[in-house]
Design a protein around this motif. Structure first.
Motif, PDB file in Angstrom:
ATOM      1  N   TYR A  24     137.081 -42.736  20.815  1.00 30.59           N
ATOM      2  CA  TYR A  24     136.518 -42.147  22.029  1.00 30.59           C
ATOM      3  C   TYR A  24     137.512 -42.266  23.190  1.00 30.59           C
ATOM      4  O   TYR A  24     137.389 -41.571  24.193  1.00 30.59           O
ATOM      5  N   ILE A  25     138.479 -43.172  23.031  1.00 35.53           N
ATOM      6  CA  ILE A  25     139.650 -43.170  23.915  1.00 35.53           C
ATOM      7  C   ILE A  25     140.769 -42.580  23.044  1.00 35.53           C
ATOM      8  O   ILE A  25     141.212 -43.240  22.093  1.00 35.53           O
ATOM      9  N   GLN A  60     141.453 -54.366  25.771  1.00 31.55           N
ATOM     10  CA  GLN A  60     140.109 -53.792  25.933  1.00 31.55           C
ATOM     11  C   GLN A  60     139.116 -54.849  26.427  1.00 31.55           C
ATOM     12  O   GLN A  60     139.419 -55.597  27.330  1.00 31.55           O
ATOM     13  N   SER A  61     137.956 -54.891  25.781  1.00 34.87           N
ATOM     14  CA  SER A  61     136.862 -55.700  26.354  1.00 34.87           C
ATOM     15  C   SER A  61     137.142 -57.198  26.464  1.00 34.87           C
ATOM     16  O   SER A  61     136.424 -57.893  27.170  1.00 34.87           O
ATOM     17  N   LYS A  64     137.344 -58.701  29.761  1.00 34.18           N
ATOM     18  CA  LYS A  64     136.129 -58.969  30.542  1.00 34.18           C
ATOM     19  C   LYS A  64     135.921 -60.471  30.752  1.00 34.18           C
ATOM     20  O   LYS A  64     135.370 -60.900  31.765  1.00 34.18           O
ATOM     21  N   PHE A  93     127.644 -51.353  24.213  1.00 34.63           N
ATOM     22  CA  PHE A  93     128.400 -51.878  25.366  1.00 34.63           C
ATOM     23  C   PHE A  93     128.574 -50.867  26.489  1.00 34.63           C
ATOM     24  O   PHE A  93     128.861 -51.229  27.621  1.00 34.63           O
ATOM     25  N   ASN A 112     130.386 -52.988  29.530  1.00 34.19           N
ATOM     26  CA  ASN A 112     131.213 -52.207  30.458  1.00 34.19           C
ATOM     27  C   ASN A 112     130.682 -52.280  31.884  1.00 34.19           C
ATOM     28  O   ASN A 112     131.441 -52.462  32.841  1.00 34.19           O
ATOM     29  N   GLU A 157     142.375 -43.404  28.782  1.00 36.98           N
ATOM     30  CA  GLU A 157     141.034 -43.931  29.100  1.00 36.98           C
ATOM     31  C   GLU A 157     140.538 -43.377  30.440  1.00 36.98           C
ATOM     32  O   GLU A 157     139.404 -42.904  30.550  1.00 36.98           O
ATOM     33  N   ASN A 164     131.702 -44.120  31.614  1.00 35.28           N
ATOM     34  CA  ASN A 164     131.875 -45.327  32.430  1.00 35.28           C
ATOM     35  C   ASN A 164     131.704 -45.023  33.919  1.00 35.28           C
ATOM     36  O   ASN A 164     131.124 -45.814  34.662  1.00 35.28           O
ATOM     37  N   TYR A 190     139.569 -51.202  36.507  1.00 36.42           N
ATOM     38  CA  TYR A 190     138.988 -51.746  35.266  1.00 36.42           C
ATOM     39  C   TYR A 190     139.665 -51.131  34.030  1.00 36.42           C
ATOM     40  O   TYR A 190     140.028 -51.849  33.088  1.00 36.42           O
ATOM     41  N   CYS A 194     141.778 -52.959  30.952  1.00 35.55           N
ATOM     42  CA  CYS A 194     141.484 -52.791  29.515  1.00 35.55           C
ATOM     43  C   CYS A 194     142.741 -52.386  28.744  1.00 35.55           C
ATOM     44  O   CYS A 194     142.818 -52.568  27.525  1.00 35.55           O
ATOM     45  N   TYR A 242     129.099 -57.674  21.482  1.00 34.93           N
ATOM     46  CA  TYR A 242     128.268 -56.486  21.742  1.00 34.93           C
ATOM     47  C   TYR A 242     126.840 -56.723  21.259  1.00 34.93           C
ATOM     48  O   TYR A 242     126.358 -57.850  21.259  1.00 34.93           O
ATOM     49  N   GLY A 259     137.201 -56.665  21.390  1.00 37.79           N
ATOM     50  CA  GLY A 259     137.544 -55.471  22.142  1.00 37.79           C
ATOM     51  C   GLY A 259     137.741 -54.315  21.180  1.00 37.79           C
ATOM     52  O   GLY A 259     138.102 -54.554  20.013  1.00 37.79           O
ATOM     53  N   VAL A 260     137.547 -53.087  21.647  1.00 38.87           N
ATOM     54  CA  VAL A 260     137.678 -51.945  20.735  1.00 38.87           C
ATOM     55  C   VAL A 260     139.137 -51.653  20.358  1.00 38.87           C
ATOM     56  O   VAL A 260     139.395 -50.796  19.523  1.00 38.87           O
TER      57      VAL A 260
HETATM   58  N1  GLU Z   1     137.889 -49.880  27.889  1.00 42.13           N
HETATM   59  C1  GLU Z   1     136.755 -49.802  27.006  1.00 42.13           C
HETATM   60  C2  GLU Z   1     135.645 -49.028  27.637  1.00 42.13           C
HETATM   61  O1  GLU Z   1     135.438 -49.156  28.814  1.00 42.13           O
HETATM   62  C3  GLU Z   1     136.344 -51.177  26.665  1.00 42.13           C
HETATM   63  C4  GLU Z   1     135.378 -51.140  25.572  1.00 42.13           C
HETATM   64  C5  GLU Z   1     135.415 -52.331  24.705  1.00 42.13           C
HETATM   65  O2  GLU Z   1     136.432 -52.842  24.281  1.00 42.13           O
HETATM   66  O3  GLU Z   1     134.282 -52.749  24.408  1.00 42.13           O
HETATM   67  O4  GLU Z   1     134.957 -48.279  26.994  1.00 42.13           O
END
Ligand code: GLU
Length: 306
Positions: A24-25, A60-61, A64, A93, A112, A157, A164, A190, A194, A242, A259-260
């Motif tokens: 999706y990215i 990625q996540s 966070k 997420f 997110n 992204e 988002n 953000y 990531c 998640y 993280g994804v």
């Molecule tokens: N950058 C990703 C997003 O905002 C992070 C998602 C992830 O790793 O869970 O969708």
């Protein structure tokens, strides 16, 4: 320990084909899911590794957790709990619905919405200086100054992040942030966080510092106040994997965050930090091979915390 880590890698990588790379990215779809790595740091700071431990991928996540640490250090705790919950969630997420059902308040800092809210809280205090705060913290925790952002992943992204942005606008619509919050600009901060490039070694170093309540047992330096270690690990245990955090707790039983991009950090309160990498994901967005490797290691070392 050396044999255990090697064995976990050899067993885990057998599942590489079953994982699905995040697409999706668009830039993440290019990742090679046959690559995996695992690094464990014990409480004496000894490092054990197997597989592709230098290969970089986007954090990625997992970022966070680092962003939440910066918020805990810098922001009034009442403002944090007013803006962000610490509830596990059964929704994905990136769920817009979850934010709506929560009245605009993100369920926890590791979805997110929560991480964008953390970035918003930092922006309220630091303005444009927010940009490098989290990157510098990642460098510090991983003890590697050369850590950088992937511009191509960031742009990919940023240019596709409609979902988002909708979440962030909803937080403004519901009053979590006031109307002068520059949503697009802060959301971009953000996305940039990531897109920080790390490797499995970096993740193990970060995990180890969290496992040891802020002490870096490899360098001997203190990286954050010990009082934050328990908070980070508790929220990781509740919300880190998640909407499969419960399933992961049953199987692996350690505080962790994925993280994804394919990474997982995992911090045992006994002072052991484990970083894993493999970009093939399960249906919830967690690295499949990473989870297998963790299952084997925690089972063998009896690290299950529950
Ligand atoms: N950058 C990703 C997003 O905002 C992070 C998602 C992830 O790793 O869970 O969708």
């Amino acid at each position: 320990m050396k044999d255990l880590i090697k064995g976990a890698y050899e067993e885990g990588i057998k599942f590489a084909d079953e994982g699905v790379v995040a697409d999706y990215i668009p830039e993440l779809a290019k990742e090679d899911k046959s690559k995996a790595g695992v690094v464990l740091i014990n409480k004496d700071g000894d490092i054990f590794e197997a597989g592709e431990v230098e290969k970089t991928f986007s954090i990625q996540s997992i970022v966070k957790v680092v962003a939440y640490l910066v918020a805990l250090e810098e922001i009034d705790p009442e403002r944090i709990s007013e803006a962000i919950g610490v509830k596990p969630t059964a929704l994905p997420f990136n769920s817009v619905l979850d934010v709506e059902l929560g009245g605009g308040k993100p369920r926890n800092p590791y979805v997110n919405a929560g991480a964008m809210a953390v970035t918003g809280l930092l922006y309220e205090k630091f303005g444009d200086d927010t940009l490098d705060l989290v990157l510098n913290k990642v460098r510090d925790l991983a003890d590697r100054d050369s850590i950088e952002v992937s511009e191509s992943i960031y742009e990919s992204e940023r240019d596709t992040a409609f979902n988002n942005r909708a979440i962030f606008y909803m937080m403004v619509a519901r009053g979590v942030f006031n109307e002068d919050m520059p949503v697009d600009k802060v959301a971009n901060m953000y996305f940039r966080n990531c897109s920080i490039l790390v490797n499995a070694k970096d993740l193990a170093r970060i995990s180890s510092v969290i496992a040891n309540d802020g002490l870096d047992v490899v360098s001997g330096k203190r990286k954050f106040d010990e009082k934050y270690g328990r908070t980070l690990r508790t929220v990781m245990a509740m919300c880190g994997m998640y909407d499969n955090s419960g399933e992961f707790a049953l199987k692996v039983g350690l505080p962790a965050k994925s993280g994804v991009g394919g990474g997982i950090i995992s911090a045992s309160p006994e002072g052991i930090g484990i970083g894993t990498y493999c970009p093939g994901l399960d249906e919830a967005g967690n690295s499949l091979v990473g989870q297998k490797m963790l299952e084997i290691i925690t089972d063998e070392l009896d690290l299950y915390i529950y």
